[in-house]
Scaffold this motif. Structure first.
Motif, short mmCIF file in Angstrom:
data_model
loop_
_atom_site.label_atom_id
_atom_site.label_comp_id
_atom_site.label_asym_id
_atom_site.label_seq_id
_atom_site.Cartn_x
_atom_site.Cartn_y
_atom_site.Cartn_z
N ASN A 15 13.02 -56.91 -48.35
CA ASN A 15 13.93 -58.03 -48.11
C ASN A 15 14.97 -57.64 -47.07
N ARG A 16 15.23 -58.55 -46.16
CA ARG A 16 16.19 -58.26 -45.10
C ARG A 16 17.61 -58.45 -45.62
N GLN A 17 18.42 -57.44 -45.40
CA GLN A 17 19.80 -57.46 -45.83
C GLN A 17 20.63 -58.19 -44.78
N PRO A 18 21.56 -59.07 -45.18
CA PRO A 18 22.33 -59.80 -44.18
C PRO A 18 23.26 -58.92 -43.36
N ARG A 19 23.73 -57.80 -43.90
CA ARG A 19 24.62 -56.91 -43.18
C ARG A 19 24.08 -55.48 -43.30
N PRO A 20 23.14 -55.08 -42.44
CA PRO A 20 22.51 -53.77 -42.59
C PRO A 20 23.41 -52.59 -42.28
N TRP A 21 24.63 -52.81 -41.83
CA TRP A 21 25.54 -51.70 -41.57
C TRP A 21 26.31 -51.29 -42.82
N ILE A 22 26.16 -52.03 -43.91
CA ILE A 22 26.79 -51.65 -45.17
C ILE A 22 26.03 -50.46 -45.74
N VAL A 23 26.71 -49.36 -45.98
CA VAL A 23 26.09 -48.13 -46.43
C VAL A 23 26.35 -47.96 -47.92
N SER A 24 25.29 -47.84 -48.69
CA SER A 24 25.43 -47.64 -50.13
C SER A 24 25.97 -46.24 -50.40
N ASP A 25 26.57 -46.06 -51.58
CA ASP A 25 27.07 -44.74 -51.96
C ASP A 25 25.92 -43.75 -52.05
N GLU A 26 24.76 -44.23 -52.48
CA GLU A 26 23.58 -43.37 -52.61
C GLU A 26 23.14 -42.85 -51.25
N LEU A 27 23.06 -43.74 -50.26
CA LEU A 27 22.67 -43.32 -48.92
C LEU A 27 23.74 -42.42 -48.31
N CYS A 28 25.00 -42.75 -48.53
CA CYS A 28 26.08 -41.94 -47.98
C CYS A 28 26.04 -40.53 -48.57
N SER A 29 25.67 -40.39 -49.84
CA SER A 29 25.60 -39.06 -50.44
C SER A 29 24.46 -38.24 -49.83
N LEU A 30 23.46 -38.90 -49.26
CA LEU A 30 22.39 -38.18 -48.55
C LEU A 30 22.84 -37.78 -47.15
N VAL A 31 23.62 -38.62 -46.50
CA VAL A 31 24.02 -38.39 -45.13
C VAL A 31 25.13 -37.34 -45.03
N GLU A 32 26.09 -37.38 -45.94
CA GLU A 32 27.27 -36.52 -45.83
C GLU A 32 26.96 -35.03 -45.68
N PRO A 33 26.00 -34.45 -46.42
CA PRO A 33 25.73 -33.02 -46.22
C PRO A 33 25.15 -32.69 -44.84
N LEU A 34 24.61 -33.69 -44.15
CA LEU A 34 24.02 -33.46 -42.83
C LEU A 34 25.06 -33.48 -41.72
N LEU A 35 26.22 -34.06 -41.98
CA LEU A 35 27.24 -34.23 -40.95
C LEU A 35 27.98 -32.92 -40.69
N PRO A 36 28.28 -32.65 -39.42
CA PRO A 36 29.03 -31.42 -39.10
C PRO A 36 30.45 -31.51 -39.64
N LYS A 37 30.98 -30.38 -40.03
CA LYS A 37 32.36 -30.32 -40.52
C LYS A 37 33.32 -30.46 -39.34
N PRO A 38 34.37 -31.25 -39.49
CA PRO A 38 35.31 -31.42 -38.37
C PRO A 38 36.10 -30.13 -38.14
N GLY A 39 36.37 -29.88 -36.87
CA GLY A 39 37.17 -28.72 -36.49
C GLY A 39 38.65 -29.01 -36.71
N ASP A 97 17.86 -36.79 -36.50
CA ASP A 97 16.51 -36.27 -36.74
C ASP A 97 16.37 -35.75 -38.16
N ARG A 98 17.39 -35.03 -38.63
CA ARG A 98 17.32 -34.49 -39.99
C ARG A 98 17.36 -35.60 -41.03
N LEU A 99 18.19 -36.64 -40.78
CA LEU A 99 18.26 -37.77 -41.70
C LEU A 99 16.92 -38.51 -41.74
N HIS A 100 16.32 -38.71 -40.58
CA HIS A 100 15.02 -39.38 -40.51
C HIS A 100 13.98 -38.62 -41.32
N GLN A 101 13.93 -37.31 -41.15
CA GLN A 101 12.97 -36.50 -41.90
C GLN A 101 13.26 -36.53 -43.40
#
Length: 162
Positions: A15-39, A97-101
């Motif tokens: 099903n197509r979501q009306p606002r696909p830029w809304i990020v669920s907490d579940e997806l965000c918990s997958l993405v956060e470990p992949l993000l570089p730590k800020p300097g 690339d890492r998120l895609h995999q």
């Protein structure tokens, strides 16, 4: 972490979501470990916009095609420049690339990949190098081709206004 069966719907599959830029907490918990730590901050100023806030801003800009500088501040994603810098940093760090995999592996493990719609081309898989070599292109005539954009006659090369 195991994805729930509802995650593919969040990612736009099914099903197509009306606002696909809304990020669920579940997806965000997958993405956060992949993000570089800020300097460390180099100068005083505004506090850093959290990645959790900038990620939907990036998805909004990429989905809608809006120019970064016109990203609406009212949506709460931070400035367009901030989001653009974050995308560039994440791209340089190989986050996409890492998120895609990671997502492919998770979706494969819960049997949610639809291989009927898969496409393989040379941008994803290296082509075999077994075809015949192409020869050099044959010339179609003797000598150089005529120049059709200028003339060597006196009349064409001189201005009539003196």
């Amino acid at each position: 972490m195991r994805l729930s069966t509802s995650l593919p719907v969040c990612l736009g599959m099914g099903n197509r979501q009306p606002r696909p830029w809304i990020v669920s907490d579940e997806l965000c918990s997958l993405v956060e470990p992949l993000l570089p730590k800020p300097g460390p901050k180099k100068a005083e100023g505004r506090p850093r916009v959290p990645d959790r806030q900038a990620l939907p801003g990036n998805l909004f800009a990429l989905h809608t095609g809006i120019q970064w500088e016109y990203l609406p501040q009212e949506l709460g994603f931070g400035s367009g420049t901030t989001c653009w810098r974050r995308v560039a940093a994440w791209n340089e760090a190989g986050v996409w690339d890492r998120l895609h995999q990671l997502l492919l592996n998770e979706l494969r493990s819960i049997n949610r990949l639809d291989w009927e719609r898969a496409v393989i081309d040379s941008s994803h898989v290296r082509a075999a190098r077994q075809g015949p070599k192409a020869g050099s292109a044959r010339s179609t005539g003797l000598g150089r081709a005529a120049n059709t954009t200028s003339s060597s006659t006196d009349r064409a090369s001189r201005s009539r206004c003196r």
